[in-house]
Design a protein around this motif. Structure first.
Motif, PDB file in Angstrom:
ATOM      1  N   UNK A 168       0.836  -1.189   0.000  1.00 36.41           N
ATOM      2  CA  UNK A 168       0.000   0.000   0.000  1.00 36.41           C
ATOM      3  C   UNK A 168       0.880   1.251   0.000  1.00 36.41           C
ATOM      4  N   UNK A 169       0.230   2.386   0.093  1.00 38.67           N
ATOM      5  CA  UNK A 169       0.851   3.692  -0.124  1.00 38.67           C
ATOM      6  C   UNK A 169       2.126   3.915   0.697  1.00 38.67           C
ATOM      7  N   UNK A 170       3.198   4.303   0.011  1.00 42.89           N
ATOM      8  CA  UNK A 170       4.450   4.658   0.695  1.00 42.89           C
ATOM      9  C   UNK A 170       4.889   6.072   0.333  1.00 42.89           C
ATOM     10  N   UNK A 171       3.957   6.859  -0.216  1.00 42.18           N
ATOM     11  CA  UNK A 171       4.255   8.246  -0.553  1.00 42.18           C
ATOM     12  C   UNK A 171       4.904   8.402  -1.912  1.00 42.18           C
ATOM     13  N   UNK A 172       4.706   9.594  -2.493  1.00 44.26           N
ATOM     14  CA  UNK A 172       5.404   9.929  -3.730  1.00 44.26           C
ATOM     15  C   UNK A 172       4.902   9.215  -4.957  1.00 44.26           C
ATOM     16  N   UNK A 173       3.586   9.039  -5.100  1.00 43.56           N
ATOM     17  CA  UNK A 173       3.074   8.317  -6.271  1.00 43.56           C
ATOM     18  C   UNK A 173       3.449   9.000  -7.579  1.00 43.56           C
ATOM     19  N   UNK A 174       3.691  10.334  -7.554  1.00 44.52           N
ATOM     20  CA  UNK A 174       4.118  11.025  -8.776  1.00 44.52           C
ATOM     21  C   UNK A 174       5.499  10.562  -9.233  1.00 44.52           C
ATOM     22  N   UNK A 175       6.177   9.770  -8.400  1.00 48.50           N
ATOM     23  CA  UNK A 175       7.506   9.238  -8.725  1.00 48.50           C
ATOM     24  C   UNK A 175       7.429   7.753  -9.073  1.00 48.50           C
ATOM     25  N   UNK A 176       6.238   7.265  -9.352  1.00 44.88           N
ATOM     26  CA  UNK A 176       6.032   5.847  -9.656  1.00 44.88           C
ATOM     27  C   UNK A 176       6.853   5.405 -10.874  1.00 44.88           C
ATOM     28  N   UNK A 177       7.199   4.085 -10.846  1.00 44.87           N
ATOM     29  CA  UNK A 177       6.971   3.094  -9.797  1.00 44.87           C
ATOM     30  C   UNK A 177       7.875   3.358  -8.589  1.00 44.87           C
ATOM     31  N   UNK A 178       7.305   3.254  -7.401  1.00 43.11           N
ATOM     32  CA  UNK A 178       8.062   3.478  -6.173  1.00 43.11           C
ATOM     33  C   UNK A 178       8.167   2.182  -5.381  1.00 43.11           C
ATOM     34  N   UNK A 179       9.202   2.085  -4.559  1.00 38.98           N
ATOM     35  CA  UNK A 179       9.408   0.888  -3.744  1.00 38.98           C
ATOM     36  C   UNK A 179      10.250   1.242  -2.535  1.00 38.98           C
TER      37      UNK A 179
END
Length: 310
Positions: A168-179
């Protein structure tokens, strides 16, 4: 490039990655398949009472709770029995990852979350020596996370198995893909299969390319630490620690030190990347603000140790 997507806009604007990681000293990862809503902890098949209590018990402890599930199709079904759970602590010199299985997430309410946030070991199951990569796929929070994150998670899981989970959400969706990579807590953005595999196969070395920062530190500390690593080539996660930032006329001065006695003062500044852009898909436009390095100054040897690192 679809400019209706927040990640496409952020990439065109060149929004920096450094200093965008979620802040958490410890992470509790709870397996919960099926659909996730915008606020996934409460909008999922996790029992609402357990979700609310987890939120209450972890508040102010430095523990962030995320839901995880196996990559692939997600039928609208209830939880598996047992459910896998991971607990990680990210502080340098004291990083660890523990795993367990529970028959009911209600069992997790007995954890000492203050101790977990402080880095106490042995609170959950057995120690896991292998890294864990959590790829955000929370499409109800932001469509970019689903469109870009789910294919990446599936591809990486195909070659790395249970080391890769959707989360689930870890912040920064505008920087997807995020991990986020556990147990060290380094977050990454604009990942692809090659860079994701590098994180899992690189041993303990810190990869600064594509790094958003270590969740252990606040925003300006994340920026300062990455600046020192990039300027010195230090890639051991336990070797570097960050001190409290001090505001200055030009921004923030952040002390950073190495376990061998070297230390630096890093000036972190703030600038507006764009006056108006959507921080997430469908959101109202807001200014894009970035934190950047103004200078890295070596200040000589110190005798300060790094969180008990040897």
């Amino acid at each position: 490039m679809d400019m209706s997507r927040c990640s496409a806009v952020a990439e065109v604007l060149g929004e920096p990655l450094a200093g965008t990681a979620a802040t958490a000293r410890s992470w509790l990862c709870v397996e919960q398949p099926g659909p996730w809503g915008r606020d996934a902890l409460s909008a999922s098949h996790l029992d609402p009472g357990v979700a609310a209590e987890l939120g209450r018990l972890t508040a102010g402890t430095g523990v962030r709770v995320v839901l995880i599930r196996r990559p692939g199709s997600h039928p609208d079904r209830h939880r598996p029995v047992p459910q896998r759970v991971y607990l990680a602590h990210t502080a340098p010199g004291r990083t660890w990852l523990e795993r367990a299985s529970v028959h009911d997430p209600k069992e997790l309410l007995d954890l000492d979350f203050a101790a977990a946030g402080a880095g106490t070991r042995g609170l959950l199951g057995s120690v896991s020596a292998d890294p864990l990569l959590l790829v955000c796929t929370n499409g109800r929070r932001d469509v970019c996370c689903a469109v870009l994150g789910r294919p990446l998670a599936a591809e990486l899981a195909g070659s790395h198995g249970d080391a890769v989970w959707e989360c689930t959400h870890i912040g920064g969706h505008r920087l997807s893909p995020t991990a986020v990579l556990l147990p060290t807590g380094y977050s990454y953005g604009r990942l692809d299969a090659v860079s994701g595999a590098r994180l899992l196969e690189g041993g303990a070395a810190v990869v600064t390319e594509g790094c958003r920062g270590r969740s252990t530190w606040p925003v300006v500390g994340q920026v300062a630490e990455l600046a020192v690593r990039e300027s010195t080539g230090v890639d051991c996660p336990d070797a570097v620690e960050v001190g409290a930032a001090v505001e200055s006329p030009g921004g923030w001065v952040v002390p950073v030190w190495h376990e061998d006695g070297r230390s630096w003062r890093v000036l972190v500044t703030q600038r507006t990347v764009a006056e108006s852009r959507p921080a997430s898909c469908g959101a109202a436009p807001t200014p894009a603000v970035a934190f950047e390095v103004g200078s890295v100054t070596a200040v000589g040897a110190t005798h300060r140790s790094v969180s008990g690192a040897r």
